[in-house]
Design a protein around this motif. Sequence first.
Motif, mmCIF file in Angstrom:
data_model
loop_
_atom_site.group_PDB
_atom_site.id
_atom_site.type_symbol
_atom_site.label_atom_id
_atom_site.label_comp_id
_atom_site.label_asym_id
_atom_site.label_seq_id
_atom_site.Cartn_x
_atom_site.Cartn_y
_atom_site.Cartn_z
ATOM 1 N N TYR A 590 0.969 -1.149 0.184
ATOM 2 C CA TYR A 590 -0.112 0.050 0.165
ATOM 3 C C TYR A 590 0.716 1.196 -0.045
ATOM 4 C CZ TYR A 590 -3.054 -3.816 1.501
ATOM 5 O OH TYR A 590 -3.882 -4.870 1.408
ATOM 6 N N TYR A 632 -8.948 2.650 -7.028
ATOM 7 C CA TYR A 632 -9.159 3.303 -6.133
ATOM 8 C C TYR A 632 -8.015 4.536 -5.774
ATOM 9 C CZ TYR A 632 -6.245 -0.077 -3.901
ATOM 10 O OH TYR A 632 -5.172 -0.926 -3.756
ATOM 11 N N SER A 633 -8.228 5.642 -5.050
ATOM 12 C CA SER A 633 -7.249 6.610 -5.103
ATOM 13 C C SER A 633 -6.234 6.364 -3.987
ATOM 14 C CB SER A 633 -7.826 8.031 -4.763
ATOM 15 O OG SER A 633 -8.246 7.957 -3.292
ATOM 16 N N TRP A 635 -5.575 8.169 -1.565
ATOM 17 C CA TRP A 635 -5.782 8.208 -0.013
ATOM 18 C C TRP A 635 -6.504 7.018 0.547
ATOM 19 C CZ3 TRP A 635 -3.917 12.650 1.634
ATOM 20 C CH2 TRP A 635 -3.625 13.746 0.965
ATOM 21 N N VAL A 636 -6.941 6.335 -0.368
ATOM 22 C CA VAL A 636 -7.487 4.957 0.329
ATOM 23 C C VAL A 636 -6.116 4.206 0.711
ATOM 24 C CG1 VAL A 636 -8.533 2.702 -0.517
ATOM 25 C CG2 VAL A 636 -9.351 4.950 -1.280
ATOM 26 N N ASP A 637 -5.093 4.114 -0.026
ATOM 27 C CA ASP A 637 -3.688 3.376 0.449
ATOM 28 C C ASP A 637 -3.314 3.872 1.779
ATOM 29 O OD1 ASP A 637 -3.325 1.423 -1.927
ATOM 30 O OD2 ASP A 637 -3.171 3.304 -3.062
ATOM 31 N N GLY A 639 -5.447 5.453 3.912
ATOM 32 C CA GLY A 639 -6.203 5.130 4.929
ATOM 33 C C GLY A 639 -5.996 3.555 5.416
ATOM 34 N N ILE A 640 -5.620 2.976 4.448
ATOM 35 C CA ILE A 640 -5.190 1.375 4.922
ATOM 36 C C ILE A 640 -4.126 1.424 5.873
ATOM 37 C CG2 ILE A 640 -4.522 -0.830 4.021
ATOM 38 C CD1 ILE A 640 -6.248 -0.351 1.299
#
Length: 699
Positions: A590, A632-633, A635-637, A639-640
Amino acid sequence: MASLLPSKSPAPRDYEIKPTSRPILQQTVEATTPEIEACSAPKGSKGGETSGWNDEREEMGICLTWKDVWVTASVEKNGSKSILQGLTGYAKPGQLLAIMGPSGCGKSTLLDALAGRLSSNTRQTGEILINGKKQALAYGASAYVTQDDTLLTTLTVGEAVHYSAQLQLPDTMSKKEKKERAEFTIREMGLQDAINTRIGGWGVKGISGGQKRRVSICIEILTRPGLLFLDEPTSGLDSAASYYVMKTIATLDKRDDIHRTVIASIHQPSSEVFQLFHNLCLLSSGRTVYFGPASAASEFFASNGFPCPPLMNPSDHLLKTINKDFDQDIELNLGGTERIPTEEAIRILVNSYKSSEMNQEVQKEVAVLSEKDPSSTNKKRRHAGFLNQCFALTKRSSINMHRDLGYYWLRLVIYVALAISLATIFYDLGTSYRSIQDRGSFLVFVSSFITFMTIGGFPSFVEDMKVFERERLNGHYGVTAFVIGNTFSAIPYLLLVSLIPGAIAYYLPGLQKDFEHFVYFICVLFACLMLVESLMMIVASIVPNFLMGIITGAGIQGMMILSGGFFRLPNDLPRPFWRYPMFYVAFHRYAYQGLFKNEFVGLRFPTNNVDGGTYITGEEIIRGTWQVNMSYSKWVDLGILLGMIILYRVLFLVNIKITEKLKPIVVSFMSSSGSPKRTIRIMQNPKATPLQEVQVMNS
């Protein structure tokens, strides 16, 4: 009922046997009603204390009795070894009981059995009563001082005791009252001159060994416990330091007016220290050689043919007589005309004690004390509130991290040097086709190998874990408070370590200069650093040895880096294990994907080395070259990654909790498979109580 020590009897000062017409027992065993009633008689209050102190004062003493206690340890596959063999004794308020014997005789095991700290590979049988009842030793009513002084070396004496008071004492006491309690306890132990001196440790000069031992005692007596356990408090100290430490312990009741029961295992006390003991429990190979007044021990040995030579330390003589490690013969009299093997001498003393009136008096005393009604002294006391504990731990940890150069400051220097190296090697990458691979290599190095060096702070964290384990075992606070305190105290330093090297390494190579891209880069670097620290916390809870921990942590990170999707592209990873599940478990995946999206989206590169030809977009490079999922963007990475930080911290908490829950189950299972005719009594550390018991009755 008879007591083995006269009431209000001072510690004996003369060990020469004087002629007398009365037998030993008549000299030392006298009927004293006040002594027997010590477990239930209320004490008066001492002046000069605040009302907050008086609310928690000990008004009654704690009597501890044990009868026919056996402890067996598992060895090899199916074998077992008896460490303690049918011990019986007692400890009473206002008295100091010393447990003595040669190395390996079972001193620490007996102390751990009485305090409920036996390890999971031991089986315990027998009866241990607290004020005549089988019950847990509650928080605040008892304290245990370990042999090793596990303290935060960066704190001063005053800070160590003050923060411990903030953690242990209840919120019903004001901050002023807690501070007064801490300062009063420091004065009790004679540490007022060292109050502003750092404790010190490796590479940092601090207080002496005797002062460290007194700081450890200070921390444990803040709650004014009625029962105090000490495991070899004089170990590693010279004779003078040993005497002053033991004298302070022996006279605590005169200082704070608490009728305290003190049980200490002592390896080899000096003659001055020996004079401070009220009762003595002498062990050899797990068997009782003598239990009774310390002043009568020499005469007991003399009556069995082993007199103490003139001008010799009585404790040296006792231990020399029962030490069979060197297979030396023992003189039967002062003239040395007759010698017998040590094993035979021990057998004579053990059998003599079993058939003596003194042993009968001990049995009677245990029976009398076992009939006492349980007092209120063993009720669990309140800690500080959860939020106050979190705040105190955060502040204490922040001070420790600030003063410990190896925690973050040395890493910051190394990171800055690496950042300068990266910035100069990858200086001005440009937007040529060749820069595609260079940018990928730069981003992967930052998120992999720079964060990999976070394990350099593992030794400092292991020291924190040692302090946590000691304080946790004594019930000072819970795992959740420790995790929260450690997390919040580390955030400012990790931000600093991320921001300064990150800024140096980011702009010189010519990466995207928008502030949003820079902030994202710093956030990913911060998340990776914190993830590695969280991973090492889990490793530390499983592998406490820092050398093995570093090796284990490095191995885990190496596997995650390999399966992150850069050194072998995701579609090329072998499906068993490396693709499923390692590719999805490794946080590097990620971090790589987020940094690739952050850097390549919005850019375009020529398809060959000559400018002016066709171009390839960053999105196409991400999908084709790096095989990154673009559904997915970035920012999802991120967030993970942040979610994985929380997950890792929770896993650390759960691992500690599971260990605590499984330990008593393992102990109970192993104990139930022991002797079928004994009552198994096991005490262990629960979630918020330092000592807890589990009763298992064999069918």
